[in-house]
Design a protein around this motif. Structure first.
Motif, PDB file in Angstrom:
ATOM      1  N   THR A  49       0.848  -1.191   0.000  1.00  0.00           N
ATOM      2  CA  THR A  49       0.000   0.000   0.000  1.00  0.00           C
ATOM      3  C   THR A  49       0.882   1.240   0.000  1.00  0.00           C
ATOM      4  N   LEU A  50       0.663   2.110  -0.969  1.00  0.00           N
ATOM      5  CA  LEU A  50       1.368   3.386  -1.033  1.00  0.00           C
ATOM      6  C   LEU A  50       0.519   4.433  -0.312  1.00  0.00           C
ATOM      7  N   ILE A  51       1.095   5.076   0.704  1.00  0.00           N
ATOM      8  CA  ILE A  51       0.361   6.050   1.515  1.00  0.00           C
ATOM      9  C   ILE A  51       0.951   7.442   1.301  1.00  0.00           C
ATOM     10  N   VAL A  52       0.078   8.373   0.919  1.00  0.00           N
ATOM     11  CA  VAL A  52       0.487   9.754   0.678  1.00  0.00           C
ATOM     12  C   VAL A  52      -0.365  10.676   1.555  1.00  0.00           C
ATOM     13  N   GLU A  57      -1.755  20.697  -0.869  1.00  0.00           N
ATOM     14  CA  GLU A  57      -0.791  20.423  -1.942  1.00  0.00           C
ATOM     15  C   GLU A  57      -1.440  20.595  -3.317  1.00  0.00           C
ATOM     16  N   GLU A  58      -2.370  21.544  -3.442  1.00  0.00           N
ATOM     17  CA  GLU A  58      -3.061  21.777  -4.708  1.00  0.00           C
ATOM     18  C   GLU A  58      -2.080  21.981  -5.862  1.00  0.00           C
ATOM     19  N   THR A 131       5.345   8.166   1.118  1.00  0.00           N
ATOM     20  CA  THR A 131       6.022   9.162   0.286  1.00  0.00           C
ATOM     21  C   THR A 131       5.312  10.506   0.425  1.00  0.00           C
ATOM     22  N   ASP A 132       6.051  11.584   0.234  1.00  0.00           N
ATOM     23  CA  ASP A 132       5.485  12.921   0.361  1.00  0.00           C
ATOM     24  C   ASP A 132       4.692  13.306  -0.884  1.00  0.00           C
ATOM     25  N   ALA A 133       3.769  14.231  -0.694  1.00  0.00           N
ATOM     26  CA  ALA A 133       2.893  14.649  -1.787  1.00  0.00           C
ATOM     27  C   ALA A 133       3.608  15.502  -2.829  1.00  0.00           C
ATOM     28  N   ASN A 134       4.723  16.116  -2.460  1.00  0.00           N
ATOM     29  CA  ASN A 134       5.422  16.992  -3.402  1.00  0.00           C
ATOM     30  C   ASN A 134       6.698  16.358  -3.954  1.00  0.00           C
ATOM     31  N   THR A 135       6.778  15.025  -3.869  1.00  0.00           N
ATOM     32  CA  THR A 135       7.916  14.316  -4.452  1.00  0.00           C
ATOM     33  C   THR A 135       7.403  13.348  -5.517  1.00  0.00           C
TER      34      THR A 135
END
Length: 387
Positions: A49-52, A57-58, A131-135
């Motif tokens: 499962t990938l969790i963000v 973060e529009e 993982t981060d939303a801006n990467t």
């Protein structure tokens, strides 16, 4: 006073350079005896499962979603969860448009870990990747991470952070240099035994080993991975799984990020105090103290002490060697000050930004320590602005 000078110099050198040199030779000997480690194959990959977690973060979220949907992984084995708790812009609305994604949203903002914990409680796969939303991840990132879980001794896998430097005109030019050096240390750490903590840009854990970290955790990614390492499992470093992000918008934003990390570093050292004793996991304790504890505690203060002692020793005419050391320190800090002055004028002379970035990092540690001790560092997610 002379003894204190040399002890301080040795600890500073060891923390930033000496440990890397020592690791290099240890790995050379290990490879001569056992050979170079063989990477595991990508057969029989686990469910994942990938969790963000995305807060306001529009600007990035649409591209992040498309990047996540394009990741290579066997069909039916990968789930995507995006949490947008507290977002007051259009982030939640954008995520809701994608039925392939499990979307979790609450209007309340309780901090990143509260949001992540809500998602984790629903996970039913063998592995979780954060993982981060801006990467943005390379296409084979999840495959390259999850192949390591064929080894039952592996409890977590850390990906690589890559900083995209474009037309850098400030000390963030040093950010890319710093992360390249850190990445090499992590490769050697991993080969020796274990990486010392994972960065939130990209890391994964075995779901059954995950421990909820306290909501007051400042650098939760580091704590999550180190709690697993403390149980005797390895954290592997996988440079072929990487998260790309732009550098901090400016020095002020980078400093804000570093101060938070430093405050969290001291908090983690206190919470993980059992790792300071080498009885249970001696190799991990050696790596932890050498790579993290020294940098997050005494080294910045020893740098100040070293300069003061050096001035006194030169004043007392203790020998030419101390004059040489003082000249070197004056030149280094002079370059740092010059880099700071150039940054204010947005002049691009990168040679001055490495000492500037180095000094800024250590200043951030001092500020972070005092902020944590004063109780002024909140665990609520306050991300730094990116270019």
């Amino acid at each position: 006073m002379i003894a204190l000078f040399w002890i301080s110099l040795f600890i500073i050198f060891y923390a930033f350079i000496g440990y890397g040199i020592l690791l290099y030779f240890i790995i050379k000997v290990k490879r001569a005896v056992k050979g170079k480690p063989v990477l595991p194959t990508a057969n029989n990959l686990p469910t994942c499962t990938l969790i963000v977690a995305a807060y306001n973060e529009e600007r990035f979220i649409e591209e992040k979603i498309k990047n996540s949907l394009e990741l290579n992984y066997p069909q039916g084995l990968l789930k995507l969860i995006f949490i947008t708790d507290g977002s007051s812009d259009g982030t939640a609305d954008i995520v809701a448009k994608y039925p392939q994604i499990i979307h979790m949203h609450s209007p309340e903002r309780k901090g990143k870990m509260a949001a992540v914990h809500r998602a984790i409680d629903t996970v039913d796969t063998a592995v979780m990747v954060f993982t981060d939303a801006n990467t943005f991840l390379n296409a084979d990132a999840i495959v390259n991470i999850c192949r390591h879980y064929s080894d039952p001794k592996v409890g977590a896998v850390a990906g690589e952070k890559r900083v995209l430097i474009t037309e850098a005109s400030d000390a963030t030019a040093g950010e890319g240099f710093y992360w390249k050096y850190e990445s090499k240390l992590k490769v050697w750490d991993s080969e020796l035994y274990s990486v010392v903590g994972a960065a939130g840009e990209l890391f994964s854990v075995r779901t059954d080993l995950y421990e909820h970290v306290p909501a007051t955790s400042i650098i939760d990614d580091f704590m999550i991975s180190m709690l697993i390492a403390r149980k005797g499992y390895r954290i592997i470093y996988e440079p072929d799984a990487y998260a790309m992000e732009t550098a901090s918008e400016d020095v002020k934003e980078e400093l804000k990020r570093k101060v938070r990390i430093a405050a969290g570093g001291l908090q983690s050292i206190i919470w993980l105090k059992s790792l300071l004793l080498p009885f249970k996991t001696p190799t991990l304790s050696f790596q932890y103290i050498s790579h993290r504890v020294l940098r997050w505690t005494v080294v910045p203060f020893l740098m100040i002490l070293l300069l003061v002692l050096n001035i006194i020793l030169v004043h007392n005419d203790e020998g030419a060697i101390y004059q040489l050391f003082l000249a070197g320190q004056v030149m280094f800090y002079g370059m740092s000050i010059f880099g700071w002055m150039l940054e204010a004028k947005q002049i691009k002379v990168k040679i001055f930004f490495i000492p500037y970035y180095f000094c800024m990092m250590n200043y951030a540690v001092i500020r972070g320590i005092f902020r944590y001790l004063s109780g002024n560092q909140s665990a609520v997610w306050d991300k730094a602005k990116r270019k």
